[in-house]
Write a protein that holds these residues in place. Structure first.
Motif, PDB file in Angstrom:
ATOM      1  N   GLY A   7       0.558  -2.152   4.172  1.00 60.90           N
ATOM      2  CA  GLY A   7       1.345  -0.928   4.079  1.00 60.90           C
ATOM      3  C   GLY A   7       2.190  -0.792   5.332  1.00 60.90           C
ATOM      4  O   GLY A   7       3.390  -1.065   5.352  1.00 60.90           O
ATOM      5  N   HIS A  59     -11.180  -4.327   2.979  1.00 61.33           N
ATOM      6  CA  HIS A  59     -10.094  -3.774   3.801  1.00 61.33           C
ATOM      7  C   HIS A  59     -10.775  -3.161   5.002  1.00 61.33           C
ATOM      8  O   HIS A  59     -11.538  -2.208   4.864  1.00 61.33           O
ATOM      9  N   GLY A  82      -5.190  -4.601   3.596  1.00 59.24           N
ATOM     10  CA  GLY A  82      -4.012  -4.514   4.476  1.00 59.24           C
ATOM     11  C   GLY A  82      -4.468  -4.485   5.911  1.00 59.24           C
ATOM     12  O   GLY A  82      -5.495  -5.069   6.241  1.00 59.24           O
ATOM     13  N   ALA A 116       0.850  -1.204   0.000  1.00 58.05           N
ATOM     14  CA  ALA A 116       0.000   0.000   0.000  1.00 58.05           C
ATOM     15  C   ALA A 116       0.881   1.249   0.000  1.00 58.05           C
ATOM     16  O   ALA A 116       1.469   1.626   1.011  1.00 58.05           O
ATOM     17  N   ARG A 133     -15.172  -3.624  -3.691  1.00 55.31           N
ATOM     18  CA  ARG A 133     -14.757  -3.592  -2.291  1.00 55.31           C
ATOM     19  C   ARG A 133     -16.009  -3.722  -1.438  1.00 55.31           C
ATOM     20  O   ARG A 133     -16.857  -2.828  -1.417  1.00 55.31           O
ATOM     21  N   LEU A 167      -2.635  -5.184   8.907  1.00 53.82           N
ATOM     22  CA  LEU A 167      -1.949  -5.887   9.987  1.00 53.82           C
ATOM     23  C   LEU A 167      -1.133  -4.880  10.810  1.00 53.82           C
ATOM     24  O   LEU A 167      -0.417  -4.060  10.256  1.00 53.82           O
ATOM     25  N   GLY A 218      -9.508  -1.970   8.058  1.00 58.76           N
ATOM     26  CA  GLY A 218      -8.910  -0.968   8.935  1.00 58.76           C
ATOM     27  C   GLY A 218      -7.425  -1.149   9.043  1.00 58.76           C
ATOM     28  O   GLY A 218      -6.842  -1.976   8.335  1.00 58.76           O
ATOM     29  N   SER A 219      -6.825  -0.367   9.908  1.00 60.38           N
ATOM     30  CA  SER A 219      -5.369  -0.349  10.002  1.00 60.38           C
ATOM     31  C   SER A 219      -4.939  -0.548  11.452  1.00 60.38           C
ATOM     32  O   SER A 219      -5.701  -0.279  12.373  1.00 60.38           O
ATOM     33  N   GLN A 220      -3.709  -1.007  11.610  1.00 61.28           N
ATOM     34  CA  GLN A 220      -3.131  -1.280  12.947  1.00 61.28           C
ATOM     35  C   GLN A 220      -4.021  -2.253  13.731  1.00 61.28           C
ATOM     36  O   GLN A 220      -4.317  -2.064  14.904  1.00 61.28           O
ATOM     37  N   SER A 231      -7.319   1.334  -5.352  1.00 55.03           N
ATOM     38  CA  SER A 231      -8.357   1.485  -4.331  1.00 55.03           C
ATOM     39  C   SER A 231      -8.746   2.951  -4.212  1.00 55.03           C
ATOM     40  O   SER A 231      -8.124   3.819  -4.832  1.00 55.03           O
ATOM     41  N   LYS A 245       0.480   4.363   0.032  1.00 63.03           N
ATOM     42  CA  LYS A 245       0.274   5.547   0.857  1.00 63.03           C
ATOM     43  C   LYS A 245       1.043   5.496   2.184  1.00 63.03           C
ATOM     44  O   LYS A 245       1.266   6.526   2.803  1.00 63.03           O
TER      45      LYS A 245
HETATM   46  C1  LIG Z   1      -4.513   2.174   3.767  1.00 61.36           C
HETATM   47  C2  LIG Z   1      -4.939   1.002   3.005  1.00 61.36           C
HETATM   48  C3  LIG Z   1      -4.175  -0.163   3.029  1.00 61.36           C
HETATM   49  C4  LIG Z   1      -2.950  -0.332   3.875  1.00 61.36           C
HETATM   50  O1  LIG Z   1      -3.265  -0.405   5.235  1.00 61.36           O
HETATM   51  P1  LIG Z   1      -2.122  -0.727   6.311  1.00 61.36           P
HETATM   52  O2  LIG Z   1      -2.820  -0.628   7.605  1.00 61.36           O
HETATM   53  O3  LIG Z   1      -1.082   0.311   6.130  1.00 61.36           O
HETATM   54  O4  LIG Z   1      -1.617  -2.087   6.019  1.00 61.36           O
HETATM   55  C5  LIG Z   1      -4.575  -1.216   2.227  1.00 61.36           C
HETATM   56  N1  LIG Z   1      -5.688  -1.127   1.454  1.00 61.36           N
HETATM   57  C6  LIG Z   1      -6.457  -0.015   1.426  1.00 61.36           C
HETATM   58  C7  LIG Z   1      -7.650   0.010   0.579  1.00 61.36           C
HETATM   59  C8  LIG Z   1      -6.122   1.079   2.208  1.00 61.36           C
HETATM   60  O5  LIG Z   1      -6.884   2.169   2.191  1.00 61.36           O
END
Ligand SMILES: *Cc1c(COP(=O)(O)O)cnc(C)c1O
Length: 443
Positions: A298, A222, A261, A81, A172, A263, A224-226, A125, A83
């Motif tokens: 990411g 997807h 993503g 990812a 998605r 993890l 969420g993050s962390q 995405s 970003k």
């Molecule tokens: C931000 C994002 C990711 C990456 O997320 P991480 O938490 O950094 O692994 C993956 N896919 C999409 C669609 C995202 O918006």
């Protein structure tokens, strides 16, 4: 050494630098001096100054490799990812290792191509793709559009028709599972702006199947993050698998399933599931499915490969609080201000009075920006003097990419190290460059 990483006292949080770096593969102290791989941080600061982001090439590749190894039994594609960290050198290292990329803008696609990435391994995405974004991506023949609404689906079909092309897409879906993470980085709940509601997905797929210039290739989520636990991933996968089966029943066959993503990583003393545990929880379900599996990690690839180096400029003890004003600020690293993120701050040289709470004082590590929200860490027990260089760890992801020029501050330099070599991968912005494109009112 099995010393604990943190000690919470009434005065503040003490982070043991050696215990912390034991969990960070790229970092270690050698003769009390912090090193990334075999490069001393003092050397980096001497060459490139502060504030400065430094990334370890080996650390990035090690995590990428852990993903590919853990899913080796399946056809899979790791789409980094962009970003999280979009520096060309970072993208180039991953492209060379064979990675695909998850992008959210035309700009990110241009970066991937400039870094030698392959368009066919790119998934696009994002909730707000424009006509020209789609046109550019189709002309580059990207691998897949991850579609987030019916309106976007129609637009992609229109653009593809105008270009006489067929657009590969996945939808998605929003599985409505709680990722149990910070609300700003939680994306898989019903009231988030992301994705197509799970219960609407079948109908939207059937609509997509009728569009002349759309080629359905996959399904995506997807959440969420962390994320530190594996359960939300498993819950989302179960819901997506259910949909794959329903789609099969109406004659819509897919080639891939994309699990996004998210993890999490260990910033200080969190205990996220390892990539191995993550894979072990998902593999039995995925191998039964027989589809190619995509992931879009990411943060987990780059966070702990990077640090932000900053120098202590001013020490300002007050009656209630001690402030250490450093030369990095919220414009360089916004995670603490934006997400209340706790990141470790460790010295680049270990104090000679040893490493424990003795001789330390509680400090708020703050920038020089005119905002009370401008802090990098609060109530940390450290032994500080002006001129000290500190390293903020876990800064490889959502660090530089979220930086800005607020207060007319030029963005930090970026450096990559590999073995005993270091190289500038983005030079510090000049102040003149900040206003070079601005024009005085002609009146
Ligand atoms: C931000 C994002 C990711 C990456 O997320 P991480 O938490 O950094 O692994 C993956 N896919 C999409 C669609 C995202 O918006």
């Amino acid at each position: 050494m099995s010393q604990s990483v943190t000690t919470q006292t009434e005065q503040g949080l003490y982070i043991n630098p050696e215990a912390l770096t034991a969990h960070l593969p790229a970092l270690h102290y050698q003769n009390d001096a912090l090193h990334m791989e075999q490069v001393s941080i003092t050397e980096v600061v001497k060459h490139y100054g502060t504030p400065c982001y430094v990334y370890s090439k080996q650390a990035i590749l090690a995590v990428y490799q852990a993903y590919t190894d853990s899913f080796a039994s399946l056809n899979h594609q790791i789409c980094y990812a962009v970003k999280a960290n979009s520096n060309l050198a970072v993208l180039g290292v991953l492209a060379q290792a064979g990675a695909g990329f998850d992008i959210v803008s035309r700009g990110e696609l241009m970066r991937v191509l400039a870094a030698g990435g392959e368009a066919s391994r790119v998934v696009f995405s994002g909730v707000g793709k424009t006509y020209s974004d789609i046109e550019y991506a189709l002309n580059q023949s990207i691998g897949c559009f991850n579609v987030e609404s019916i309106s976007e689906l129609t637009l992609i079909n229109d653009v593809a028709k105008a270009l006489d092309k067929s657009a590969p897409i996945s939808l998605r879906v929003n599985p409505d599972v709680d990722a149990k993470t910070h609300p700003y980085i939680s994306t898989g709940l019903k009231d988030n702006k992301f994705g197509i509601a799970h219960e609407d997905a079948l109908v939207v797929y059937q609509q997509a199947a009728k569009l002349s210039h759309i080629n359905i290739v996959g399904i995506d989520c997807h959440i969420g993050s962390q994320l530190t636990e594996v359960e939300p991933f498993v819950a989302a996968l179960d819901k997506v698998i259910e949909l794959v089966h329903s789609l099969g029943k109406v004659g819509i066959e897919l080639r891939h399933i994309d699990l996004g993503g998210g993890l999490g990583v260990r910033y200080i003393d969190e205990t996220p599931v390892s990539i191995d545990e993550f894979a072990n929880a998902l593999l039995p379900k995925l191998s039964k499915l027989g589809l190619t599996v995509f992931f879009e990690p990411g943060r987990s690839i780059v966070a702990n490969a990077g640090i932000l180096l900053t120098q202590v400029d001013v020490l300002k003890p007050t009656e209630h609080k001690n402030f250490a004003i450093v030369d990095a600020a919220m414009n360089d690293l916004i995670r603490p201000a934006l997400y209340q993120a706790e990141m470790a701050v460790i010295p680049s040289a270990l104090p000679n009075n040893g490493i424990d709470t003795e001789g330390t004082q509680p400090w708020d590590i703050v920038g020089a920006i005119c905002e009370t929200g401008d802090f990098l860490a609060k109530d940390r027990l450290l032994s500080l003097a002006t001129g000290d260089v500190l390293a903020i760890t876990g800064a490889g992801a959502y660090g530089f990419t979220m930086s800005s020029n607020y207060n007319s501050r030029p963005r930090a330099s970026e450096v990559m190290v590999a073995d005993d070599r270091h190289q500038l991968i983005r030079k510090r912005e000049s102040i003149e460059a900040l206003y070079a494109d601005e024009v005085l009112w002609q009146g």
